[in-house]
Design a protein around this motif. Structure first.
Motif, PDB file in Angstrom:
ATOM      1  N   ARG A 301       0.863  -1.172   0.000  1.00  0.00           N
ATOM      2  CA  ARG A 301       0.000   0.000   0.000  1.00  0.00           C
ATOM      3  C   ARG A 301       0.906   1.229   0.000  1.00  0.00           C
ATOM      4  N   PHE A 302       0.777   2.027  -1.043  1.00  0.00           N
ATOM      5  CA  PHE A 302       1.565   3.252  -1.116  1.00  0.00           C
ATOM      6  C   PHE A 302       0.852   4.342  -0.328  1.00  0.00           C
ATOM      7  N   HIS A 303       1.597   5.104   0.439  1.00  0.00           N
ATOM      8  CA  HIS A 303       0.955   6.194   1.176  1.00  0.00           C
ATOM      9  C   HIS A 303       0.431   7.264   0.220  1.00  0.00           C
ATOM     10  N   GLN A 304       1.201   7.490  -0.868  1.00  0.00           N
ATOM     11  CA  GLN A 304       0.756   8.490  -1.841  1.00  0.00           C
ATOM     12  C   GLN A 304       0.605   7.804  -3.193  1.00  0.00           C
ATOM     13  N   SER A 305      -0.465   7.036  -3.336  1.00  0.00           N
ATOM     14  CA  SER A 305      -0.542   6.179  -4.509  1.00  0.00           C
ATOM     15  C   SER A 305      -0.769   6.977  -5.796  1.00  0.00           C
ATOM     16  N   ARG A 306      -1.502   8.074  -5.690  1.00  0.00           N
ATOM     17  CA  ARG A 306      -1.733   8.912  -6.873  1.00  0.00           C
ATOM     18  C   ARG A 306      -0.395   9.446  -7.421  1.00  0.00           C
ATOM     19  N   TYR A 307       0.417   9.876  -6.507  1.00  0.00           N
ATOM     20  CA  TYR A 307       1.725  10.442  -6.843  1.00  0.00           C
ATOM     21  C   TYR A 307       2.610   9.389  -7.511  1.00  0.00           C
ATOM     22  N   VAL A 308       2.612   8.184  -6.952  1.00  0.00           N
ATOM     23  CA  VAL A 308       3.414   7.087  -7.513  1.00  0.00           C
ATOM     24  C   VAL A 308       2.892   6.726  -8.906  1.00  0.00           C
ATOM     25  N   HIS A 309       1.582   6.652  -9.022  1.00  0.00           N
ATOM     26  CA  HIS A 309       0.952   6.339 -10.316  1.00  0.00           C
ATOM     27  C   HIS A 309       1.383   7.350 -11.373  1.00  0.00           C
ATOM     28  N   ASP A 310       1.288   8.615 -11.030  1.00  0.00           N
ATOM     29  CA  ASP A 310       1.599   9.653 -12.017  1.00  0.00           C
ATOM     30  C   ASP A 310       3.090   9.682 -12.366  1.00  0.00           C
ATOM     31  N   PHE A 311       3.901   9.337 -11.403  1.00  0.00           N
ATOM     32  CA  PHE A 311       5.341   9.245 -11.678  1.00  0.00           C
ATOM     33  C   PHE A 311       5.625   8.141 -12.707  1.00  0.00           C
ATOM     34  N   ILE A 312       4.994   6.984 -12.503  1.00  0.00           N
ATOM     35  CA  ILE A 312       5.191   5.867 -13.450  1.00  0.00           C
ATOM     36  C   ILE A 312       4.642   6.253 -14.829  1.00  0.00           C
ATOM     37  N   LEU A 313       3.464   6.861 -14.819  1.00  0.00           N
ATOM     38  CA  LEU A 313       2.840   7.304 -16.075  1.00  0.00           C
ATOM     39  C   LEU A 313       3.797   8.210 -16.855  1.00  0.00           C
ATOM     40  N   GLN A 314       4.339   9.207 -16.162  1.00  0.00           N
ATOM     41  CA  GLN A 314       5.232  10.151 -16.846  1.00  0.00           C
ATOM     42  C   GLN A 314       6.519   9.481 -17.320  1.00  0.00           C
ATOM     43  N   ALA A 315       7.020   8.548 -16.525  1.00  0.00           N
ATOM     44  CA  ALA A 315       8.248   7.838 -16.925  1.00  0.00           C
ATOM     45  C   ALA A 315       8.003   7.052 -18.214  1.00  0.00           C
ATOM     46  N   VAL A 316       6.849   6.398 -18.298  1.00  0.00           N
ATOM     47  CA  VAL A 316       6.528   5.615 -19.499  1.00  0.00           C
ATOM     48  C   VAL A 316       6.252   6.545 -20.676  1.00  0.00           C
ATOM     49  N   GLN A 317       5.520   7.617 -20.426  1.00  0.00           N
ATOM     50  CA  GLN A 317       5.261   8.597 -21.487  1.00  0.00           C
ATOM     51  C   GLN A 317       6.573   9.101 -22.081  1.00  0.00           C
ATOM     52  N   SER A 318       7.523   9.449 -21.228  1.00  0.00           N
ATOM     53  CA  SER A 318       8.755  10.024 -21.791  1.00  0.00           C
ATOM     54  C   SER A 318       9.584   8.957 -22.498  1.00  0.00           C
ATOM     55  N   ALA A 319       9.513   7.702 -22.047  1.00  0.00           N
ATOM     56  CA  ALA A 319      10.217   6.632 -22.782  1.00  0.00           C
ATOM     57  C   ALA A 319       9.620   6.477 -24.181  1.00  0.00           C
ATOM     58  N   LEU A 320       8.305   6.585 -24.286  1.00  0.00           N
ATOM     59  CA  LEU A 320       7.642   6.443 -25.589  1.00  0.00           C
ATOM     60  C   LEU A 320       7.985   7.611 -26.509  1.00  0.00           C
ATOM     61  N   VAL A 321       8.027   8.808 -25.935  1.00  0.00           N
ATOM     62  CA  VAL A 321       8.312   9.999 -26.734  1.00  0.00           C
ATOM     63  C   VAL A 321       9.759   9.977 -27.247  1.00  0.00           C
ATOM     64  N   GLN A 322      10.655   9.495 -26.365  1.00  0.00           N
ATOM     65  CA  GLN A 322      12.076   9.503 -26.745  1.00  0.00           C
ATOM     66  C   GLN A 322      12.463   8.342 -27.654  1.00  0.00           C
ATOM     67  N   MET A 323      11.485   7.454 -27.899  1.00  0.00           N
ATOM     68  CA  MET A 323      11.784   6.264 -28.688  1.00  0.00           C
ATOM     69  C   MET A 323      12.285   6.656 -30.074  1.00  0.00           C
ATOM     70  N   PRO A 324      13.376   6.013 -30.516  1.00  0.00           N
ATOM     71  CA  PRO A 324      13.852   6.311 -31.868  1.00  0.00           C
ATOM     72  C   PRO A 324      12.806   5.877 -32.887  1.00  0.00           C
ATOM     73  N   ALA A 325      12.589   6.710 -33.899  1.00  0.00           N
ATOM     74  CA  ALA A 325      11.518   6.428 -34.871  1.00  0.00           C
ATOM     75  C   ALA A 325      11.872   5.229 -35.739  1.00  0.00           C
TER      76      ALA A 325
END
Ligand code: ADP
Ligand code: MG
Length: 325
Positions: A301-325
């Motif tokens: 159980r994360f104390h700040q689960s929303r925060y953890v969720h959004d951190f993971i979301l942003q990490a994945v988003q930036s990996a997708l954006v930085q992906m070589p075409a």
């Protein structure tokens, strides 16, 4: 105490893979660098774990088999910020209450090895001399021999072994420094050699997640205010359905919908509707997470689960954006 142990066993020891999990975690806690796992008949006949860890001193062998004997928790703060795997001191007692358990061990200080044996209903443990190199071997024979209802609940040998194999893949992925072997009915099924270099890491990833996944995966390495996320994401170009959904929190394997949701959301925003595979390792301050939600410790159980969720979301988003075409 025997009944209490069997009741505790109901929580901890559901099937052979639960025994393997508890014993391998003990080996890792003991600092082992090599762990050999031998299984006969899906684990219902034999589960044998051999490690080269610190070993158990002779005068602690019997104690290790008794309930609430743990050498790992010393203060309340340990309990809160626990980083080692085991801490309840119940696993060995529980397992020995529903099997014929032999513990053989040698510490570096001792010149010889000792063996302790406990069987189901008899609680007095015999300690005898034995031969063993430094480390421990725990042999669990005839699991659930004295709890027939539980034994009947076991699935086929193949199914029970598959659970063990799948669990080991997840551990071998995060403990790439450890040499693991897994045999079934005397046949070597897996050999995970220690992966210390980039090439070896890539090999282990391919061994566990498949060659296609390993070759095309996107790497993730993100850090933000005490949170860090590392690992691999299945490439959006790779549409093969995979069961590689591995998530770890502070090195522990965790089942959690939060990460799945975040990964799926990022892929959906990117126009990909299928469920991507991932191997993701999250690290954060241990005080920010409760690991005691479930006795088998698969959940947190994360104390700040929303925060953890959004951190993971942003990490994945930036990996997708930085992906070589
Ligand atoms: P816990 O891991 O929660 O402490 P266990 O019942 O799993 O409780 O183990 C009891 C104790 O036995 C451990 O605290 C540890 O001291 C010892 N032990 C068990 N397995 C091993 C091992 N493979 N190597 C060294 N010590 C072990
Ligand atoms: Mg343990």
């Amino acid at each position: 105490p025997q009944l209490a142990n069997q009741i505790a066993a109901g929580e901890v020891v559901e099937r052979p893979v639960s025994v393997v999990k508890e014993l391998v975690e003990n080996s890792l806690d003991a600092g082992a660098t090599r762990v050999d796992i031998d299984i006969d008949k899906g684990g219902s006949k034999l589960i044998r774990i051999r490690d080269n860890g610190a070993g158990i001193p002779r005068d602690e062998l019997a104690l290790a088999l008794s309930r609430h004997a743990t050498s790992k928790v010393h203060t309340l703060d340990d309990l809160e910020a626990i980083l080692s795997f085991g801490f309840r001191g119940e696993a060995l007692a529980s397992i020995s209450s529903v099997s014929r358990l032999t513990l053989t061990s040698k510490t570096v200080e001792q010149s010889e090895a000792w063996q302790a044996y406990a069987e189901g209903s008899q609680m007095d443990v015999k300690v005898t001399p034995a031969a063993h190199p430094q480390g421990s071997t725990i042999e669990v024979v005839d699991l659930f021999f004295n709890t027939p209802a539980r034994r009947r609940f076991l699935k086929s040998d193949k199914t029970e072994f598959t659970h063990i194999d799948e669990w080991l893949k997840r551990i071998a992925m995060v403990r790439r420094d450890i040499h693991f072997t897994l045999t079934h009915n005397g046949k070597l099924v897996r050999q995970y050699r220690p992966a210390n270099t980039e090439i070896q890491t890539q090999q282990r990833l391919a061994q566990i997640c498949g060659r296609a996944f390993a070759e095309q995966a996107l790497s993730i390495a993100c850090e933000h205010e005490g949170l860090s996320l590392n690992g691999y994401l299945q490439s959006p170009q790779d549409t093969v359905i995979t069961e590689t959904n591995f998530f770890y929190v502070n090195g522990r394997l965790i089942r959690d919908r939060l990460v799945n949701h975040a990964v799926k959301q990022a892929f959906a925003e990117y126009g990909i509707e299928h469920q991507p595979g991932y191997v993701l390792m999250l690290s954060l301050d241990p005080h920010q997470v409760d690991v005691n939600v479930h006795p088998a410790k698969h959940e947190v159980r994360f104390h700040q689960s929303r925060y953890v969720h959004d951190f993971i979301l942003q990490a994945v988003q930036s990996a997708l954006v930085q992906m070589p075409a």
